[in-house]
Design a protein around this motif. Structure first.
Motif: not given
Lengths: 327, 327
Positions: B219-221, B201-202, B213, B228, B197-198, B204, B223
């Motif tokens: 709200d990417l928190d 997000v990185e 997104a 994914v 997940a992290a 994007i 994800v």
């Protein structure tokens, strides 16, 4: 049996450069005697190499008296099958599906065993060297290639097809250097003798008159891992950087091995390990940063104690275990 | 003993999110019955978690009749010591030097065993799942963390201090991502659920209105690895790239495991493995590029067969082995 008579195993260490043959007491506890070393000269053909090995064994047998010889332990570069005694393929020596164990046993009229050279190194260090008393030992040989072996409760771990303990082809750099095996980032692609030399040469900017280049009079084809080591000791920055990086790669490999096997010791041998504490010190420190304290505290990272005899002793030990049980 | 009476082991799978308790026939061969699942709710305190576990076990015992219960097998997040039954430290559950096995055994009046959750997964899959009949099996669990276990000849390999089989902290990227354990490039730092997940997000670019997104309304928190996976299936390029990269990392880890253990099978389980063939297919192809053919031919790379029951079955199997011998 006469009281006091010593019984021997002939240990044979077959390398791409040298053949070593010596006698190891069946009961262990003493270094091998009458170790002979000759050049392997693989270019002479695989039949010639076999003949040279057999001649060396016969000399060793004759010296001790045939009745005092229990058998022959052979160690050779793999991949090979210890069960059948067949070497699958050893490009250096020109052997392919080669029934080495039985050929030697027949030629010498003695029982024989065959195992991989890195397994023999590890077993030797477990039997009589730095790994004595360890329930779980991992051995790593740093030389022209990088080999490995795992001994648990006195047994070499061969795996399902004789491939266990292949530390050299563990990848520590997923998108890293291409290895001759076809994978990427293998430990061997960074930390074998030739890889260390190649990386040092790559690191030298064109036309630089660094210490490393001067040590080979500008002929960079002459650079070896040993010369890189000398250059680093003399302050060469390129050589120093490559050796620091090599220690980091090896530390990552050792840490990975600890994460999977959680052994009481990792014993490192082979020519590249002759750098001694200059290499082992940085490896230990970096492994300590990568491994949980609890597993690090139970694991010693050691240099092999048996030097060039490790392979001879280990090959003899493998014979001993197969025919006379675990020491 | 009455003919036809079934004897049971209570298997307990203690996770950071859920507790699972079920009865497994002592003789094996059948799935666990009456599996209960409750939330672990670690925030309620370690004493409360223990009370909930004991209550679930008591219900299971009462249902079958105490005389029909041979004992209790516990599986818990490590590090822990199976010999002493003490959990060294489980930050999620607030346990530290916690004598879990004996506390449960006393509270329930039954003998108990304790082992690591990933070891239980692997042992379960060896006993009744995808790894049946394998002499050498490696299990890998992909979830909030990445765990691993090695079973050889029916025995879980614990290593010198209970740390063997830690696949998640093998480094495959010597200078790579920092891991919570302090090392770099650990498999877990790339391929655990939160890491996937992290990384997505990185990946994007700021302000991008990509599929990923939009799935979380920006709200990417929010994800997760599962989102994914959904985004990749819907064609999101950032998510697709991260999943391809994850398969490459996992393949490198599996290849490393094969190089060290040379097993007959590697069984992969845990939530992230729910992606199934979409993940396993690319892993198998990449492992094939990294491992010698001879060792690849003997090794199957499989998804676990026991699903969410693997931990319960494996924990029961560990009890069975300790008190009734190897199946």
């Amino acid at each position: 049996m006469t009281v006091g008579r010593t019984r021997w195993i002939v240990g044979v260490d077959i390398g791409g450069t040298n053949l070593r043959v010596g006698r190891v007491p069946l009961e262990g506890g003493a270094p091998p005697v009458a170790v002979r070393r000759r050049s392997t000269r693989p270019a002479s053909g695989s039949g010639q190499v076999l003949e040279r090995i057999v001649a060396m064994i016969r000399e060793s047998v004759a010296e001790a008296g045939r009745d005092n010889i229990a058998g022959i332990g052979l160690g050779a570069p793999g991949p090979l099958d210890p069960e059948s005694g067949v070497v699958a393929e050893t490009p250096n020596l020109g052997w392919r599906d080669y029934p080495l164990r039985d050929l030697v046993a027949e030629a010498c009229g003695l029982p024989a065993t065959l195992d991989n050279d890195a397994n023999c190194f590890t077993y030797g260090e477990w039997w009589m060297g730095a790994g004595r008393g360890c329930r779980r030992l991992v051995g790593i040989t740093l030389g022209t290639g990088i080999g490995g072996g795992i001994v648990i409760d006195g047994e070499i771990q061969h795996g399902a097809s004789g491939g266990a303990g292949e530390v050299g082809h563990m990848s520590v750099d997923v998108r890293g250097r291409r290895c001759a095996c076809g994978s990427r980032g293998c430990v061997e692609a960074y930390a074998s003798g030739p890889a260390i030399a190649a990386r040092a040469v790559e690191a030298i900017p064109a036309g630089s008159d660094c210490i490393l280049a001067s040590l080979v009079d500008g002929d960079l084809d002459g650079v070896t891992a040993e010369i890189v080591s000398q250059a680093a000791a003399a302050g060469d920055r390129y050589a120093g950087e490559v050796l620091r990086d090599t220690a980091g790669i090896l530390a990552t490999a050792v840490a990975n091995v600890i994460h999977l096997v959680n052994p009481e010791a990792v014993v490192i041998g082979g020519g590249v390990a002759n750098a001694g504490e200059r290499l082992l010190g940085p490896i230990r420190r970096e492994v300590g940063r990568r491994v949980f304290g609890a597993h690090m505290r139970v694991c010693r990272i050691l240099r092999g104690e048996l030097g060039e005899s490790a392979g001879v002793i280990g090959a003899a030990g493998v014979f001993r275990r197969a025919h006379h049980g675990c020491p």
